[in-house]
Design a protein around this motif. Structure first.
Motif, PDB file in Angstrom:
ATOM      1  N   LEU A 406       0.810  -1.214   0.000  1.00 32.54           N
ATOM      2  CA  LEU A 406       0.000   0.000   0.000  1.00 32.54           C
ATOM      3  C   LEU A 406       0.851   1.275   0.000  1.00 32.54           C
ATOM      4  CD1 LEU A 406      -2.713   1.400   0.026  1.00 32.54           C
ATOM      5  CD2 LEU A 406      -2.733   1.187   2.522  1.00 32.54           C
ATOM      6  N   PRO A 407       1.867   1.404   0.866  1.00 34.85           N
ATOM      7  CA  PRO A 407       2.712   2.610   0.800  1.00 34.85           C
ATOM      8  C   PRO A 407       3.403   2.759  -0.554  1.00 34.85           C
ATOM      9  CG  PRO A 407       3.043   1.487   2.886  1.00 34.85           C
ATOM     10  CD  PRO A 407       2.225   0.573   2.030  1.00 34.85           C
ATOM     11  N   ALA A 408       3.821   1.616  -1.137  1.00 36.42           N
ATOM     12  CA  ALA A 408       4.450   1.689  -2.457  1.00 36.42           C
ATOM     13  C   ALA A 408       3.442   2.180  -3.496  1.00 36.42           C
ATOM     14  CB  ALA A 408       4.996   0.317  -2.856  1.00 36.42           C
ATOM     15  N   THR A 411       2.775   5.881  -3.113  1.00 30.24           N
ATOM     16  CA  THR A 411       3.921   6.639  -3.630  1.00 30.24           C
ATOM     17  C   THR A 411       3.824   6.786  -5.139  1.00 30.24           C
ATOM     18  OG1 THR A 411       5.350   5.837  -1.842  1.00 30.24           O
ATOM     19  CG2 THR A 411       6.436   6.688  -3.823  1.00 30.24           C
ATOM     20  N   ILE A 412       3.517   5.681  -5.822  1.00 33.17           N
ATOM     21  CA  ILE A 412       3.487   5.680  -7.281  1.00 33.17           C
ATOM     22  C   ILE A 412       2.315   6.496  -7.818  1.00 33.17           C
ATOM     23  CG2 ILE A 412       3.197   4.217  -9.323  1.00 33.17           C
ATOM     24  CD1 ILE A 412       4.575   1.965  -7.656  1.00 33.17           C
ATOM     25  N   ILE A 413       1.121   6.232  -7.282  1.00 33.48           N
ATOM     26  CA  ILE A 413      -0.081   6.832  -7.857  1.00 33.48           C
ATOM     27  C   ILE A 413      -0.224   8.308  -7.512  1.00 33.48           C
ATOM     28  CG2 ILE A 413      -1.702   6.394  -5.972  1.00 33.48           C
ATOM     29  CD1 ILE A 413      -2.330   5.692  -9.712  1.00 33.48           C
ATOM     30  N   LEU A 427       3.663  10.770   1.101  1.00 26.14           N
ATOM     31  CA  LEU A 427       2.601   9.829   1.431  1.00 26.14           C
ATOM     32  C   LEU A 427       3.138   8.415   1.609  1.00 26.14           C
ATOM     33  CD1 LEU A 427      -0.301  11.029  -0.912  1.00 26.14           C
ATOM     34  CD2 LEU A 427      -0.115  11.281   1.564  1.00 26.14           C
ATOM     35  N   GLY A 428       4.120   8.051   0.809  1.00 25.50           N
ATOM     36  CA  GLY A 428       4.701   6.720   0.929  1.00 25.50           C
ATOM     37  C   GLY A 428       5.407   6.517   2.258  1.00 25.50           C
ATOM     38  N   LEU A 455       9.200  14.587  10.262  1.00 24.30           N
ATOM     39  CA  LEU A 455       9.489  15.852   9.583  1.00 24.30           C
ATOM     40  C   LEU A 455       8.484  16.130   8.472  1.00 24.30           C
ATOM     41  CD1 LEU A 455      13.394  15.676   9.301  1.00 24.30           C
ATOM     42  CD2 LEU A 455      12.054  17.177  10.789  1.00 24.30           C
ATOM     43  N   LEU A 456       8.107  15.086   7.754  1.00 30.91           N
ATOM     44  CA  LEU A 456       7.136  15.260   6.677  1.00 30.91           C
ATOM     45  C   LEU A 456       5.761  15.633   7.235  1.00 30.91           C
ATOM     46  CD1 LEU A 456       8.157  12.272   4.372  1.00 30.91           C
ATOM     47  CD2 LEU A 456       8.500  14.699   3.925  1.00 30.91           C
ATOM     48  N   LEU A 457       5.377  15.019   8.345  1.00 25.44           N
ATOM     49  CA  LEU A 457       4.103  15.367   8.978  1.00 25.44           C
ATOM     50  C   LEU A 457       4.104  16.823   9.431  1.00 25.44           C
ATOM     51  CD1 LEU A 457       3.119  12.249  11.123  1.00 25.44           C
ATOM     52  CD2 LEU A 457       1.784  13.302   9.285  1.00 25.44           C
ATOM     53  N   ILE A 458       5.212  17.244  10.021  1.00 24.42           N
ATOM     54  CA  ILE A 458       5.334  18.639  10.453  1.00 24.42           C
ATOM     55  C   ILE A 458       5.196  19.566   9.257  1.00 24.42           C
ATOM     56  CG2 ILE A 458       6.948  20.344  11.395  1.00 24.42           C
ATOM     57  CD1 ILE A 458       8.057  18.096  13.180  1.00 24.42           C
TER      58      ILE A 458
END
Length: 466
Positions: A406-408, A411-413, A427-428, A455-458
């Motif tokens: 699902l994370p992959a 990431t792709i879509i 998102l991935g 860090l990405l969430l922040i």
């Protein structure tokens, strides 16, 4: 050991000793032949990179200046890789990263292109520092293979979407967001024809298939009077302007890209609001380049029994140095090219191969008039095909494990659907960490990756806060 093996191991000249020709069982003619092969497989970037970046960088005679800076940045990257790192790996402004630069950062986020170049420069500095400190390997190990493959595949999907969009094959539709364009429109049928021609050349393993496909499509467009060139009345497309019989020049004196060189804004890129951009440039190219260099080293037989490569710090540092120089010259991130595998297949094993590619990029600066005849419809197939090639690694994702698959998939879509490489990567990583943590498999995730996800969430919380 046989007499032949012994003779191969004994250096015969200073050039041999420096590059290790005898140690690798190679010769100068073989290395030059390998360099020519690599150049032919990647020289399409001379036409495609200016096409992509000129949508965001608006300077006088932008296409020609960007072609010049592309050639200079590629030449520098290849020369330092060959002369200092002494590897047969070629470098040039990277596909995917140029799209992120133009469409996401400059057009999407409304960041000046000078500031975006500053972000590329800072990411290059980070590459060099982490390489010298030896921290690059630790960070690479923190990213699961499924996400590494997905990031590359997602960039491929994004590139293909751009190619389809640029050719008019995919168009906006108010009811369904996207739809099929008019198949009778000149850019559409020419791009589809070019796609088939190039795919056939690649299937038949023709060296430099993408380049020959671009040139063949251009010739067809010129001979058929196809309206695929800008400059018509009221913004309409028109046939090639030189079709009236006027001589189409091929050779010309190189033009110095004065409107691009040294225009990067490092101070602006250091602002808090652009940290996410710097991080994304760094993150995407970090794993793309590291994966490419590792894969090429394995294919060439450079890795030892533990999977380590000689002169690794120097190798990775040259990757970062090329990115810094490229941003100073006015182009997006310069990185290692997987097309170097073509030269390796021809026997290239030393830095002479990369040096040959660098010299050929410098010589290509004298062919800039030819670029004026290349329409966007002819480079669109290159974007689509490069995108297809970048999807190859997706087959290594464990799709049976939803915590990996699902994370992959996200990431792709997310990259083509949100028109943002950064969103796909974010998102991935976030979904990967969240699913592993909440499903009780948190030990499978490196603490470093949890830090990246935080860090990405922040970053997203910051954006939601205005």
């Amino acid at each position: 050991m046989s007499d032949v093996s012994q003779s191969r191991a004994v250096p015969t000249s200073g050039l041999d000793r420096y590059f290790g020709l005898s140690a690798h069982g190679s010769t100068v003619p073989r290395e030059i032949r390998a360099g020519i092969t690599t150049f032919l497989t990647m020289s399409y970037i001379l036409f495609v990179n200016p096409q992509v970046l000129s949508t965001a960088i608006h300077v006088p005679n932008a296409f020609v200046q960007l072609l010049m800076t592309t050639a200079i940045a590629a030449a520098f990257g290849c020369l330092v890789m060959g002369l200092i790192a002494r590897y047969p790996f070629a470098q040039a402004p990277g596909m995917g990263l140029n799209a992120f630069f133009a469409f996401t950062v400059v057009q999407g986020m409304k960041i000046p292109w000078q500031t975006a170049l500053g972000a590329v420069f800072i990411s290059g500095v980070l590459f060099v520092l982490l390489s010298v400190l030896g921290a690059r390997q630790a960070i690479v190990q923190a990213i699961p293979n499924s996400l590494k493959f997905a990031i590359t595949g997602g960039i491929g999907a994004f590139l293909a979407f751009l190619g389809l969009k640029n050719a008019g094959i995919v168009v906006a539709n108010p009811a369904t967001l996207v739809g099929l364009g008019s198949l009778t429109a000149a850019p559409v049928w020419l791009a589809l024809l070019g796609l088939i021609i190039t795919a056939v050349l690649m299937t038949r393993r023709v060296t430099g298939a993408i380049l020959w496909g671009i040139l063949a499509t251009t010739v067809i467009g010129i001979l058929t009077h196809a309206a695929v060139y800008a400059g018509g009345a009221n913004g309409a497309l028109r046939p090639f302007p030189g079709f009236d019989g006027s001589f189409l020049g091929i050779f010309g004196t190189p033009i110095w890209p004065s409107e691009l060189v040294g225009q990067l804004d490092i101070g602006g890129a250091l602002g808090l609001g652009l940290l996410s951009v710097v991080f994304t440039f760094f993150f995407v190219d970090f794993f793309d380049a590291t994966g490419t260099l590792t894969g090429l080293s394995q294919r060439a037989g450079f890795l030892d029994e533990n999977g380590n490569m000689p002169r690794a710090r120097r190798l990775f540092a040259m990757d970062g140095l090329a990115a810094m120089f490229g941003s100073f010259m006015g182009t997006s991130t310069t990185t290692a090219y997987v097309e170097s595998a073509a030269g390796i297949g021809e026997g290239g094993r030393t830095g002479i191969t990369a040096v040959t590619v660098g010299v050929l990029f410098l010589l290509s600066m004298f062919l800039w008039p030819l670029a004026a005849a290349i329409p966007g419809a002819a480079t669109a197939p290159a974007l689509i095909l490069v995108g297809a090639l970048m999807m190859e690694g997706v087959r290594h994702v464990d799709w049976d494990d939803i915590s990996e698959g699902l994370p992959a998939f996200l990431t792709i879509i997310a990259m083509p659907l949100t028109f943002s490489i950064a969103n796909g990567v974010s998102l991935g990583v976030i979904s990967y960490c969240a699913i592993k943590l909440l499903s009780g498999r948190w030990r499978q995730v490196s603490p470093i990756l949890y830090g990246v996800a935080a860090l990405l969430l922040i970053r997203y919380i910051w954006l939601m806060g205005g």
